[in-house]
Design a protein around this motif. Structure first.
Motif, PDB file in Angstrom:
ATOM      1  N   ARG A  43       0.836  -1.205   0.000  1.00 38.92           N
ATOM      2  CA  ARG A  43       0.000   0.000   0.000  1.00 38.92           C
ATOM      3  C   ARG A  43       0.868   1.251   0.000  1.00 38.92           C
ATOM      4  O   ARG A  43       0.569   2.222  -0.698  1.00 38.92           O
ATOM      5  N   LYS A  44       1.949   1.213   0.760  1.00 38.10           N
ATOM      6  CA  LYS A  44       2.852   2.369   0.821  1.00 38.10           C
ATOM      7  C   LYS A  44       3.479   2.637  -0.551  1.00 38.10           C
ATOM      8  O   LYS A  44       3.559   3.785  -0.996  1.00 38.10           O
TER       9      LYS A  44
ATOM     10  N   PRO B 162     -11.674  -1.501   2.842  1.00 33.91           N
ATOM     11  CA  PRO B 162     -11.082  -0.358   3.554  1.00 33.91           C
ATOM     12  C   PRO B 162      -9.638  -0.071   3.110  1.00 33.91           C
ATOM     13  O   PRO B 162      -9.200   1.076   3.137  1.00 33.91           O
ATOM     14  N   LEU B 163      -8.918  -1.118   2.708  1.00 38.74           N
ATOM     15  CA  LEU B 163      -7.528  -0.939   2.280  1.00 38.74           C
ATOM     16  C   LEU B 163      -7.470  -0.274   0.897  1.00 38.74           C
ATOM     17  O   LEU B 163      -6.610   0.570   0.647  1.00 38.74           O
TER      18      LEU B 163
ATOM     19  N   GLU C 103      -9.762   1.761  -0.243  1.00 37.41           N
ATOM     20  CA  GLU C 103     -10.159   3.155  -0.014  1.00 37.41           C
ATOM     21  C   GLU C 103      -9.036   3.974   0.607  1.00 37.41           C
ATOM     22  O   GLU C 103      -8.870   5.146   0.276  1.00 37.41           O
ATOM     23  N   GLU C 104      -8.274   3.337   1.496  1.00 34.21           N
ATOM     24  CA  GLU C 104      -7.187   4.018   2.206  1.00 34.21           C
ATOM     25  C   GLU C 104      -6.167   4.643   1.247  1.00 34.21           C
ATOM     26  O   GLU C 104      -5.663   5.732   1.493  1.00 34.21           O
ATOM     27  N   ILE C 105      -5.880   3.968   0.143  1.00 35.14           N
ATOM     28  CA  ILE C 105      -4.819   4.445  -0.752  1.00 35.14           C
ATOM     29  C   ILE C 105      -5.348   5.064  -2.047  1.00 35.14           C
ATOM     30  O   ILE C 105      -4.563   5.576  -2.850  1.00 35.14           O
TER      31      ILE C 105
END
Length: 171
Positions: free
Chosen positions: A91-92, A141-142, A144-146
């Motif tokens: 994700r980063k 949610p992951l 959406e997070e990125i």
């Protein structure tokens, strides 16, 4: 520092990442890459074989290494596997090396789009809908997070989605 012009497509199985990605790459004059296809091409075996021999963890290690390599390139459009967001380091990388587009789709649409696909190891189960529902609960949610952009693909042609993404990115 985001790489100039990189676009990463994330989302669940059946969202249309590969199909839409090819159209969008042509539209934006970016080189199209697909993490799953790159893994298969370089290893000489398909994803189900990797899952059988190395398990999901072995596949995820390959996937992370491929993402790190491909996301360092410039001016690429990368379609990623649905589970790439599980690892925080992935994700980063996605968030820092390009614009992330989350192709969102419903469970019903996923079931319809993946029903005849035998090359998805996680769906070789008695109840694919239950698997897709559990994966969505974990991964939504992951995604959406990125996500820099969230685009709904339900009931839409790949071309119409590609056009919307192109317009969104152009601002």
């Amino acid at each position: 520092m985001k790489a100039l012009g990189n676009i990463f497509l994330v989302g669940p199985m059946g969202a249309g990442k590969s199909t839409i990605g090819r159209l969008l790459a042509a539209e934006l004059r970016l080189e199209f890459k697909d993490t799953d296809k790159e893994i298969e091409d370089r290893s000489g075996v398909d994803i189900p074989w990797i899952f059988d021999m190395e398990g999901e963890e072995g596949f995820r290690l390959r996937e992370s290494a491929m993402l790190d390599e491909l996301s360092q390139q410039d001016k690429i459009l990368l379609a990623t596997g649905g589970g790439i967001v599980i690892k925080p380091e992935n994700r980063k990388l996605l968030a820092s090396r390009g614009q992330v587009v989350y192709l969102k789709t419903s469970i019903d649409e996923q079931v319809k789009r993946t029903s005849r696909d035998t090359k998805r190891p996680l769906l070789q189960a008695d109840n694919p809908r239950a698997v897709l529902t559990a994966l969505m609960a974990e991964r939504h949610p992951l995604y959406e997070e990125i996500a820099d952009y969230i685009i709904d693909t339900d009931g839409r042609s790949p071309r119409s989605v590609a056009i919307e993404i192109s317009r969104s990115i152009a601002g």
